[in-house]
Design a protein around this motif. Structure first.
Motif, PDB file in Angstrom:
ATOM      1  N   ASP A  64     -36.900  -5.082 -60.287  1.00  0.00           N
ATOM      2  CA  ASP A  64     -38.297  -4.671 -60.140  1.00  0.00           C
ATOM      3  C   ASP A  64     -39.023  -4.899 -61.462  1.00  0.00           C
ATOM      4  O   ASP A  64     -38.436  -4.691 -62.525  1.00  0.00           O
ATOM      5  CB  ASP A  64     -38.399  -3.190 -59.751  1.00  0.00           C
ATOM      6  CG  ASP A  64     -38.931  -3.032 -58.332  1.00  0.00           C
ATOM      7  OD1 ASP A  64     -39.904  -3.708 -57.979  1.00  0.00           O
ATOM      8  OD2 ASP A  64     -38.354  -2.225 -57.585  1.00  0.00           O
ATOM      9  N   ASP A 121     -34.439   2.133 -55.754  1.00  0.00           N
ATOM     10  CA  ASP A 121     -33.964   1.147 -54.773  1.00  0.00           C
ATOM     11  C   ASP A 121     -32.447   1.274 -54.573  1.00  0.00           C
ATOM     12  O   ASP A 121     -31.950   1.139 -53.451  1.00  0.00           O
ATOM     13  CB  ASP A 121     -34.321  -0.280 -55.213  1.00  0.00           C
ATOM     14  CG  ASP A 121     -35.752  -0.654 -54.824  1.00  0.00           C
ATOM     15  OD1 ASP A 121     -36.226  -0.181 -53.773  1.00  0.00           O
ATOM     16  OD2 ASP A 121     -36.385  -1.413 -55.572  1.00  0.00           O
ATOM     17  N   ARG A 151     -32.145  -0.498 -43.893  1.00  0.00           N
ATOM     18  CA  ARG A 151     -33.366  -0.180 -43.132  1.00  0.00           C
ATOM     19  C   ARG A 151     -33.136  -0.431 -41.643  1.00  0.00           C
ATOM     20  O   ARG A 151     -33.866   0.090 -40.807  1.00  0.00           O
ATOM     21  CB  ARG A 151     -34.515  -1.068 -43.608  1.00  0.00           C
ATOM     22  CG  ARG A 151     -34.919  -0.825 -45.043  1.00  0.00           C
ATOM     23  CD  ARG A 151     -35.935  -1.855 -45.499  1.00  0.00           C
ATOM     24  NE  ARG A 151     -36.270  -1.656 -46.909  1.00  0.00           N
ATOM     25  CZ  ARG A 151     -37.138  -2.406 -47.590  1.00  0.00           C
ATOM     26  NH1 ARG A 151     -37.772  -3.411 -46.997  1.00  0.00           N
ATOM     27  NH2 ARG A 151     -37.384  -2.152 -48.853  1.00  0.00           N
ATOM     28  N   SER A 188     -42.218   3.291 -52.374  1.00  0.00           N
ATOM     29  CA  SER A 188     -42.943   2.706 -53.512  1.00  0.00           C
ATOM     30  C   SER A 188     -44.379   2.388 -53.120  1.00  0.00           C
ATOM     31  O   SER A 188     -45.286   2.484 -53.936  1.00  0.00           O
ATOM     32  CB  SER A 188     -42.245   1.455 -54.038  1.00  0.00           C
ATOM     33  OG  SER A 188     -42.071   0.496 -53.024  1.00  0.00           O
TER      34      SER A 188
HETATM   35  N1  LIG Z   1     -39.908 -13.271 -55.688  1.00  0.00           N
HETATM   36  C1  LIG Z   1     -38.848 -12.939 -54.951  1.00  0.00           C
HETATM   37  N2  LIG Z   1     -37.793 -13.770 -54.863  1.00  0.00           N
HETATM   38  C2  LIG Z   1     -36.727 -13.422 -54.113  1.00  0.00           C
HETATM   39  N3  LIG Z   1     -36.621 -12.287 -53.399  1.00  0.00           N
HETATM   40  C3  LIG Z   1     -37.631 -11.413 -53.459  1.00  0.00           C
HETATM   41  C4  LIG Z   1     -38.802 -11.687 -54.235  1.00  0.00           C
HETATM   42  N4  LIG Z   1     -39.639 -10.639 -54.094  1.00  0.00           N
HETATM   43  C5  LIG Z   1     -39.032  -9.741 -53.284  1.00  0.00           C
HETATM   44  N5  LIG Z   1     -37.810 -10.198 -52.890  1.00  0.00           N
HETATM   45  C6  LIG Z   1     -36.876  -9.550 -51.965  1.00  0.00           C
HETATM   46  O1  LIG Z   1     -37.605  -9.110 -50.824  1.00  0.00           O
HETATM   47  C7  LIG Z   1     -37.122  -7.861 -50.341  1.00  0.00           C
HETATM   48  C8  LIG Z   1     -38.253  -6.821 -50.286  1.00  0.00           C
HETATM   49  O2  LIG Z   1     -38.768  -6.630 -51.597  1.00  0.00           O
HETATM   50  P1  LIG Z   1     -39.768  -5.447 -51.957  1.00  0.00           P
HETATM   51  O3  LIG Z   1     -40.806  -5.356 -50.905  1.00  0.00           O
HETATM   52  O4  LIG Z   1     -40.187  -5.617 -53.390  1.00  0.00           O
HETATM   53  O5  LIG Z   1     -38.799  -4.209 -51.815  1.00  0.00           O
HETATM   54  P2  LIG Z   1     -38.967  -2.826 -52.548  1.00  0.00           P
HETATM   55  O6  LIG Z   1     -40.323  -2.304 -52.107  1.00  0.00           O
HETATM   56  O7  LIG Z   1     -37.833  -2.014 -52.070  1.00  0.00           O
HETATM   57  O8  LIG Z   1     -38.916  -3.111 -54.031  1.00  0.00           O
HETATM   58  C9  LIG Z   1     -35.960  -7.488 -51.258  1.00  0.00           C
HETATM   59  O9  LIG Z   1     -34.771  -7.956 -50.659  1.00  0.00           O
HETATM   60  C10 LIG Z   1     -36.252  -8.269 -52.524  1.00  0.00           C
HETATM   61  O10 LIG Z   1     -35.073  -8.540 -53.250  1.00  0.00           O
END
Ligand SMILES: Nc1ncnc2c1ncn2[C@@H]1O[C@H](COP(=O)(O)OP(=O)(O)O)[C@@H](O)[C@H]1O
Ligand SMILES: Cc1ncc(C[n+]2csc(CCOP(=O)(O)OP(=O)(O)O)c2C)c(N)n1
Ligand SMILES: [Mg+2]
Ligand SMILES: [Mg+2]
Ligand SMILES: [Mg+2]
Length: 328
Positions: free
Chosen positions: A43, A72, A145, A213
């Motif tokens: 993150d 997470d 989930r 979040s």
């Molecule tokens: N830029 C990225 N490249 C690869 N995977 C991503 C990227 N952004 C988010 N993810 C993946 O997408 C999914 C959802 O991410 P996210 O919405 O940020 O989850 P959270 O709200 O739990 O942080 C996760 O599996 C995360 O690892």
């Protein structure tokens, strides 16, 4: 300050995890595999997006970025072990301030015996921190989930919207009361990831979990979509703090659903396991509230519904979204 003296200054004196073979000091870290499954997340927190100099002091920035990551891992039911930090540093941030950012991370990491095992340091325009965490969970016991099933009940830890309330005050200085403001600010700056609560429920066979979040309107829809189920929420029982109601009487109801950054856990469990969840929550000092239940889908797309006046109203995902255009 140069890059190398900065790295030396944040290098841990020792590692708590016996599985760290090589931490900071070589081209990469080496960790010995643990039993069970690895769980990892990353993150990022960026100046101007997740914080400003007004909303957070350096110590809070460190705490908050690691907390978002540990949250997470908690949402997967895993135990955190290691973290890595990639930092982009603008000239206007002093070495002393950056040391304090790292102290903020360390203060939280020490509570859970999590070791800093590596990272990267570059200069750039905005202060940005990207933290990668690695945790472990017993084989096949991660909480997905997609694990919600019809008949499960839906619960949430803590109270919702507090972080949004704290942010509002820090950005605008306006509030209807000063009673409870400090609490809201603290909830925004130093959220507490629900690691102990989630890992203490390891004995339960099945549980869906997601951390808050963006706001439960968003996270509930993520559980519904992943599980291909409908979720029904009773808005009358969604928990909020007295402080939030007092300080933001006109906003608290909306912020409970879409405020975000509370880092509480939203989950589902079979009805028969609810007593264990309640007991565990009590023993680790975390509030837990039953806010609804899981049903088979009414249509061919999974939805979240608010129970209202004997009927129901769809709750669309409405929390914080990056990359969104105006009016989208
Ligand atoms: N830029 C990225 N490249 C690869 N995977 C991503 C990227 N952004 C988010 N993810 C993946 O997408 C999914 C959802 O991410 P996210 O919405 O940020 O989850 P959270 O709200 O739990 O942080 C996760 O599996 C995360 O690892
Ligand atoms: C200065 C400032 N403006 C706005 C916000 C609100 N905000 C920024 S990011 C965010 C959502 C959570 O961050 P995200 O990067 O989406 O975390 P993730 O879902 O990946 O865990 C919210 C509510 C804030 N924290 N600070
Ligand atoms: Mg994320
Ligand atoms: Mg999450
Ligand atoms: Mg997000």
């Amino acid at each position: 300050m140069d890059e190398f003296s900065f790295i030396r200054s944040i290098q841990p004196k020792f590692y708590r995890q016996a599985s760290v073979m090589k931490g900071i000091s070589d081209d990469a870290a080496v960790i010995r595999p643990l039993d069970g499954d690895f769980v990892t997340a990353v993150d990022t927190m960026v100046e101007g997006v997740h914080f400003t100099r007004e909303t957070m002091d350096p110590e809070h920035i460190g705490w908050r970025v690691l907390a978002a990551n540990l949250s997470d891992l908690a949402a997967m039911g895993s135990t955190p072990r290691f973290y890595m930090v990639s930092i982009t540093i603008p000239k206007r941030w002093s070495e002393q301030e950056l040391q304090v950012v790292y102290q903020g991370m360390k203060r939280l990491a020490d509570l859970y015996d999590v070791d800093l095992i590596g990272g990267d340091t570059v200069s750039g325009q905005e202060l940005s921190l990207t933290v990668t965490v690695i945790g472990s969970v017993s084989k096949d016991k991660a909480r997905y989930r997609s694990h919600a099933q019809a008949g499960d009940l839906l619960f949430v830890t803590g109270t919702l919207g507090d972080s949004r309330g704290g942010l509002e005050y820090l950005l605008t200085g306006s509030t209807a009361s000063s009673d409870g403001l400090d609490y809201l600010i603290q909830r925004h700056r130093t959220p507490e990831p629900r690691i102990t609560f989630a890992s203490s429920l390891a004995s339960l066979n099945r549980m869906a979990l997601n951390d808050v979040s963006d706001g439960i309107a968003s996270e509930a829809n993520e559980i519904a979509a992943a599980s291909r189920m409908d979720l029904i929420i009773d808005p009358e029982v969604v928990p909020y703090s007295k402080a939030l109601e007092r300080c933001y009487p006109g906003h608290y109801q909306a912020w409970m659903f879409s405020g975000g950054e509370d880092f509480e856990l939203l989950g589902t469990v079979p009805e028969k396991d609810w007593a264990v969840v309640e007991k565990t929550a009590e023993s680790v000092g975390v509030r837990v509230t039953r806010i609804g239940y899981v049903e088979h889908m009414r249509s061919d797309s999974p939805s979240v519904w608010l129970a209202k006046d004997g009927g129901r109203e769809r709750l669309d995902a409405s929390g914080y979204t990056h990359l969104k255009e105006e009016g989208e």
